[in-house]
Design an enzyme around this catalytic site. Structure first.
Site, mmCIF file in Angstrom:
data_model
loop_
_atom_site.group_PDB
_atom_site.id
_atom_site.type_symbol
_atom_site.label_atom_id
_atom_site.label_comp_id
_atom_site.label_asym_id
_atom_site.label_seq_id
_atom_site.Cartn_x
_atom_site.Cartn_y
_atom_site.Cartn_z
ATOM 1 N N ASN A 10 62.443 -0.714 107.194
ATOM 2 C CA ASN A 10 61.706 0.157 106.287
ATOM 3 C C ASN A 10 60.272 0.257 106.800
ATOM 4 O O ASN A 10 59.495 -0.682 106.664
ATOM 5 C CB ASN A 10 61.738 -0.431 104.868
ATOM 6 C CG ASN A 10 60.899 0.382 103.892
ATOM 7 O OD1 ASN A 10 60.413 1.470 104.239
ATOM 8 N ND2 ASN A 10 60.713 -0.128 102.689
ATOM 9 N N LYS A 12 57.953 2.154 105.729
ATOM 10 C CA LYS A 12 56.964 2.467 104.678
ATOM 11 C C LYS A 12 56.031 3.587 105.174
ATOM 12 O O LYS A 12 56.483 4.472 105.880
ATOM 13 C CB LYS A 12 56.205 1.207 104.273
ATOM 14 C CG LYS A 12 57.161 0.063 103.921
ATOM 15 C CD LYS A 12 56.513 -1.101 103.276
ATOM 16 C CE LYS A 12 57.572 -2.151 102.956
ATOM 17 N NZ LYS A 12 57.082 -3.261 102.176
ATOM 18 N N HIS A 98 62.776 1.210 95.416
ATOM 19 C CA HIS A 98 61.887 0.212 96.041
ATOM 20 C C HIS A 98 60.771 -0.156 95.053
ATOM 21 O O HIS A 98 60.255 0.701 94.342
ATOM 22 C CB HIS A 98 61.293 0.760 97.340
ATOM 23 C CG HIS A 98 60.688 -0.326 98.174
ATOM 24 N ND1 HIS A 98 59.465 -0.884 97.881
ATOM 25 C CD2 HIS A 98 61.159 -0.988 99.260
ATOM 26 C CE1 HIS A 98 59.205 -1.851 98.765
ATOM 27 N NE2 HIS A 98 60.226 -1.934 99.607
ATOM 28 N N GLU A 100 57.786 -0.711 95.464
ATOM 29 C CA GLU A 100 56.516 0.005 95.652
ATOM 30 C C GLU A 100 56.552 1.360 94.947
ATOM 31 O O GLU A 100 55.504 1.925 94.630
ATOM 32 C CB GLU A 100 56.219 0.147 97.152
ATOM 33 C CG GLU A 100 55.723 -1.172 97.735
ATOM 34 C CD GLU A 100 56.039 -1.392 99.207
ATOM 35 O OE1 GLU A 100 56.398 -0.425 99.907
ATOM 36 O OE2 GLU A 100 55.931 -2.561 99.643
ATOM 37 N N GLU A 167 65.089 -7.715 96.710
ATOM 38 C CA GLU A 167 63.737 -7.891 97.222
ATOM 39 C C GLU A 167 62.840 -8.406 96.097
ATOM 40 O O GLU A 167 62.324 -7.602 95.300
ATOM 41 C CB GLU A 167 63.172 -6.554 97.719
ATOM 42 C CG GLU A 167 63.890 -5.960 98.892
ATOM 43 C CD GLU A 167 62.983 -5.046 99.718
ATOM 44 O OE1 GLU A 167 62.807 -5.316 100.905
ATOM 45 O OE2 GLU A 167 62.442 -4.067 99.168
ATOM 46 N N GLY A 173 55.675 -8.710 101.739
ATOM 47 C CA GLY A 173 54.392 -8.702 102.435
ATOM 48 C C GLY A 173 53.517 -9.923 102.198
ATOM 49 O O GLY A 173 52.339 -9.926 102.539
ATOM 50 N N SER A 210 59.376 -10.330 103.374
ATOM 51 C CA SER A 210 58.755 -11.199 104.390
ATOM 52 C C SER A 210 59.728 -11.760 105.415
ATOM 53 O O SER A 210 59.522 -12.871 105.917
ATOM 54 C CB SER A 210 57.995 -12.348 103.709
ATOM 55 O OG SER A 210 56.886 -11.842 103.001
HETATM 56 P P1 13P Z 1 58.033 -6.964 104.279
HETATM 57 O O1 13P Z 1 59.142 -7.305 105.233
HETATM 58 O O2 13P Z 1 56.826 -6.389 104.967
HETATM 59 O O3 13P Z 1 57.715 -8.101 103.366
HETATM 60 O O4 13P Z 1 58.569 -5.767 103.353
HETATM 61 C C1 13P Z 1 59.781 -5.892 102.732
HETATM 62 C C2 13P Z 1 60.131 -4.593 102.137
HETATM 63 O O5 13P Z 1 59.527 -4.146 101.191
HETATM 64 C C3 13P Z 1 61.239 -3.854 102.756
HETATM 65 O O6 13P Z 1 61.663 -2.812 101.929
#
Ligand code: 13P
Length: 249
Positions: A10, A12, A98, A100, A167, A173, A210
């Site tokens: 991903n 982002k 997601h 976010e 997640e 992150g 992460s």
């Molecule tokens: P990270 O691997 O940067 O923690 O992000 C995970 C994520 O949100 C994947 O969708």
């Protein structure tokens, strides 16, 4: 869908035209015999979807979008992309729910509408679920997960095209990951919630939060998951390859 180990990147809101060629080394790796068991899926930003579809043509890699609108037909939705558009472009997956986007106001109801639209278009859905830190601290994790699954999959009959991405929001992150024992316990709870709701169907669950080339040696021990949804570490092909190699070997 496949029973292979999933490595879903991903990206982002990262990446530009120059980053397209950076995935060549990952494509090369995927062609090696040892890695036939790895299913690699790139979810770049919308602006690069077409480039990724072209770049991965005639390879084992697939491409997905990071979100979609719930409306399948064209319409006055400025800034949005429909699952129909994603499908027509040649992408096969879409991330929905997601955290976010949930934190930007995406509700379980809206997520449900998006999932219906994606399934109608025969896309595979990477359905993200997970508790935030407040919910975790207040021991609401299972209640939240149940709600996200129940409402998100309202009136969905089959889960063969759904990949459940667990997640934990507090893990994204931050470098913080549950200990294997706790993660396994949580994944089994999720599996039970899903398989109780969808009798005689098997839930495909991946982990995200992460995941990196350091903790992968630990995480790969978990038999209860079918792969990983990787943010930051997937944007660097060297690190991404390291994760894939360590998992497969
Ligand atoms: P990270 O691997 O940067 O923690 O992000 C995970 C994520 O949100 C994947 O969708």
């Amino acid at each position: 869908m496949t029973n292979k180990i999933l490595f879903i990147a991903n990206w982002k809101m990262f990446g530009d035209l120059n980053s397209v060629k950076s995935i060549q080394s990952v494509i090369n790796l995927s062609k090696k015999k040892n890695y036939k068991n790895a299913k690699i899926i790139y979810c770049p930003p919308y602006t690069l979807l077409n480039n990724f579809v072209i770049k991965t043509r005639k390879t084992n890699l697939d491409v997905g979008a990071q979100n979609c609108h719930y409306e399948i037909n064209n319409g006055p939705f400025t800034g949005s992309i429909s699952s129909t558009m994603i499908k027509k472009l040649g992408a096969k997956y879409v991330i929905i729910g997601h955290s976010e986007n949930r934190s930007n106001g995406e509700t379980n109801n809206l997520i449900n509408k998006k999932i219906h639209s994606a399934i109608l278009n025969n896309l595979n859905v990477i359905f993200c679920i997970g508790e935030n830190l407040f919910e975790k601290k207040n021991k609401k994790t299972n209640k939240i997960l149940k709600k996200q699954i129940g409402m998100g999959l309202k009136k969905i009959k089959k889960i063969d095209k759904i990949i459940f991405a667990y997640e934990p929001v507090w893990s994204i992150g931050t470098g913080k990951v549950l200990k294997n024992k706790e993660l396994i316990k949580q994944v089994i709870i999720i599996k039970n919630i899903i398989e109780n709701k969808f009798k005689n169907q098997k839930a495909k669950i991946i982990y995200g939060g992460s995941v990196n080339n350091q903790n992968i040696n630990n995480l790969k021990q978990i038999n209860e998951i079918n792969g990983f949804l990787i943010g930051g570490a997937s944007q660097n092909s060297k690190k991404f390859i390291d994760i894939i190699k360590k998992t497969i070997n």
